[in-house]
Design an enzyme around this catalytic site. Structure first.
Site, PDB file in Angstrom:
ATOM      1  N   GLN A 188      34.079 -28.136 -86.324  1.00 38.18           N
ATOM      2  CA  GLN A 188      33.204 -27.484 -85.334  1.00 38.18           C
ATOM      3  C   GLN A 188      31.902 -26.989 -85.952  1.00 38.18           C
ATOM      4  O   GLN A 188      30.939 -26.745 -85.235  1.00 38.18           O
ATOM      5  CB  GLN A 188      33.926 -26.297 -84.676  1.00 38.18           C
ATOM      6  N   CYS A 222      37.197 -22.951 -75.787  1.00 36.75           N
ATOM      7  CA  CYS A 222      36.813 -23.523 -77.076  1.00 36.75           C
ATOM      8  C   CYS A 222      35.343 -23.218 -77.325  1.00 36.75           C
ATOM      9  O   CYS A 222      34.531 -23.382 -76.415  1.00 36.75           O
ATOM     10  CB  CYS A 222      37.050 -25.040 -77.051  1.00 36.75           C
TER      11      CYS A 222
HETATM   12 NI    NI Z   1      38.231 -25.270 -80.060  1.00 38.82          NI
END
Ligand code: NI
Length: 178
Positions: A52, A102
């Site tokens: 991420q 998220c």
């Molecule tokens: Ni996530």
């Protein structure tokens, strides 16, 4: 320490399979973990996986806040922690829908079917082995973050897209139903 830029859904790094961390105690890994902790707490979020923040390595930071932990010892609050090279094993066949969000999909939430109880293994920031049984919120976070290491985002696990929406709308709908 630094706050890192978080990749959003659509960026190809989120669809890659990440590589194992060869040396968990290497100085660059320690720096990465410190920056990921700071980024997770700033967001704020309950989990952040290395892909991420554009680093395709198998590690994530996570926590179970006081407000989310249950009475169950397997779902108790957990201070911000790191898990390196994780492996997950579902325990039993209890699959439940849990709401997830998220940091790479800001503003949205969806209900995702997940094993309720798991055993997970990995290494901590000192390279020492971790083995835990987790349930509920704790188990959900670990599964969500481990999915990031395999290029899987939570909508790819969803089975009912009626249970997918923007947070304020979902909250209003829940209030109306209460
Ligand atoms: Ni996530």
């Amino acid at each position: 320490m630094a706050i890192l830029k978080i990749a959003r859904m659509g960026h190809p790094v989120l669809l890659q399979k990440a590589a194992p961390v060869p040396d968990p105690t290497a100085p660059e890994i320690r720096r990465l973990i410190a920056d990921m902790m700071e980024t997770m707490m700033d967001a704020p979020g309950v989990g952040l996986a290395a892909p991420q923040i554009h680093v395709p390595l198998r590690l994530f930071v996570y926590r179970v806040p006081e407000a989310r932990g249950g009475d169950d010892a397997e779902d108790a609050p957990l201070a911000p922690s790191v898990l390196i090279n994780p492996e997950i094993e579902p325990l039993g066949d209890d699959i439940r829908l849990r709401w997830e969000g998220c940091l790479s999909i800001p503003g949205l939430r969806g209900a995702v079917p997940r094993p309720w109880r798991i055993r997970y293994r990995g290494l901590d920031g000192e390279g020492a082995p971790i083995e835990r049984v987790a349930a509920g919120f704790h188990a959900g976070v670990v599964q969500h973050e481990t999915d990031h290491l395999d290029g899987i985002l939570y909508p790819m696990r969803m089975t009912d897209f009626r249970l997918f929406g923007f947070e304020p709308e979902l909250s209003r709908a829940a209030e109306r139903a209460a």
